[in-house]
Design an enzyme around this catalytic site. Structure first.
Site, PDB file in Angstrom:
ATOM      1  CB  SER A 183      -0.965  -0.038   1.191  1.00  0.00           C
ATOM      2  OG  SER A 183      -1.968   0.945   1.051  1.00  0.00           O
ATOM      3  CG  ASP A 204      -6.819  -2.125  -3.900  1.00  0.00           C
ATOM      4  OD1 ASP A 204      -7.409  -1.186  -3.331  1.00  0.00           O
ATOM      5  OD2 ASP A 204      -5.591  -2.301  -3.793  1.00  0.00           O
ATOM      6  CG  HIS A 239      -6.020  -1.860  -0.073  1.00  0.00           C
ATOM      7  ND1 HIS A 239      -5.128  -1.360  -0.985  1.00  0.00           N
ATOM      8  CD2 HIS A 239      -5.628  -1.373   1.136  1.00  0.00           C
ATOM      9  CE1 HIS A 239      -4.245  -0.613  -0.369  1.00  0.00           C
ATOM     10  NE2 HIS A 239      -4.524  -0.594   0.922  1.00  0.00           N
TER      11      HIS A 239
END
Length: 314
Positions: free
Chosen positions: A156, A251, A281
């Site tokens: 991320s 995502d 995610h």
């Protein structure tokens, strides 16, 4: 039609019962997460795991965790930046995954606890990430690392920081980075791709949450166009190390991750791209739920690293 892995579906059922974090202040969210029970995970054994302090300014330090695998070494060095939207997360959240990376890739992993927003806004996390690179390059041999084989990676926003660090190292003529590993990274802070609409709500990172993270991280709207915040807008991506870019199928960040991989290729960077089918995610930080998927992803990381100078012992 949304394709959800059964484990991802179970994860989302629980995740979506949580209060919406974008309606709370960061301290409240941190306190809530700190009190939440963490599922039991069997942690992989290593030769040594040690917490060290890393100077980032004249009067401030950040913690890093060094994972050393079994073997004689010297080992290649993999610097890992955790996720959490620049606002949440710490080295504990990526502990199990970092242990697996260290064992499977036979690397020393250095996990970095960079300072968080909104107390420390952009570019503090970026500068901390770069300071960690310089520190590992300077100190790596002291814990049996081979500084000629140095990779950066993260999940991320950790992936965002990792690729930005490669740009900074190029621009500042810093340490030579042999590879970058980017797991579902945000690469543009405009939040306007098709996947931002398709997966805007209910898939582990709501679009409103992403905007909440972004607005706590950046100082102003102008920062959205800063290449060290949004690497996708960089005018020049040439001269960067080989990249592995992995996205999750369901995502909000999927499309910008793929777009960044494509743009790196246009600048002549060696790129491998994969989209994890059925995933959402944040899966890489949840070993208790997605252990098989994490194992598969780490196998991809290991295979990729073996195609780069990272695997060549001098």
């Amino acid at each position: 039609m949304v394709n959800l892995d059964p484990q991802a579906e179970k994860y989302l059922q629980a995740f979506n019962q949580m209060p919406p974090i974008h309606k709370m202040d960061p301290k409240t969210v941190r306190d809530m997460l700190a009190k939440a029970p963490r599922p039991a995970v069997i942690l992989e054994p290593l030769s040594k795991v040690e917490d060290l302090m890393l100077p980032v300014s004249q009067d401030e330090e950040i913690k890093c965790r060094v994972y050393i695998p079994e073997g004689q070494g010297p080992f290649p060095l993999f610097i890992y930046y955790h996720g959490g939207g620049w606002v949440l997360g710490d080295i504990e959240s990526s502990d199990a995954s970092c242990r697996m990376i260290a064992n499977r890739t036979e690397s020393i992993v250095v996990s970095v606890n960079y300072r968080l927003a909104p107390e420390y806004k952009f570019p503090t996390a970026v500068e901390d990430a770069y300071a960690a690179l310089e520190w590992v390059y300077e100190k790596g041999t002291s814990f049996n690392g081979d500084v000629s084989r140095l990779a950066v990676g993260g999940d991320s926003v950790g992936g965002n920081l990792a690729t930005v660090v490669t740009m900074m190292a190029r621009d500042r003529k810093g340490p030579d980075i042999t590879a970058q590993v980017l797991l579902y990274p945000p690469t543009s802070l405009e939040c306007n791709t098709e996947s931002h609409q398709t997966f805007a709500k209910g898939f582990g990172l709501d679009r409103e949450q992403l905007i909440w993270f972004r607005d706590h991280y950046l100082r102003n709207d102008k920062d959205r166009c800063n290449e060290y915040a949004s690497p996708l807008v960089a005018e020049d991506l040439s001269g960067l190390p080989p990249a592995l870019v992995i996205t999750a199928e369901n995502d909000v960040l999927r499309d910008e991750g793929r777009a960044y991989a494509d743009r790196l290729k246009k600048f002549g960077v060696q790129v491998e791209y994969a989209c994890e089918s059925g995933m959402v995610h944040g899966f890489f930080g949840h070993m208790a739920i997605f252990s098989n998927n994490i194992e598969s992803t780490v196998s991809k990381i290991d295979k990729f690293l073996r195609t780069t100078k990272y695997s060549i012992k001098i």
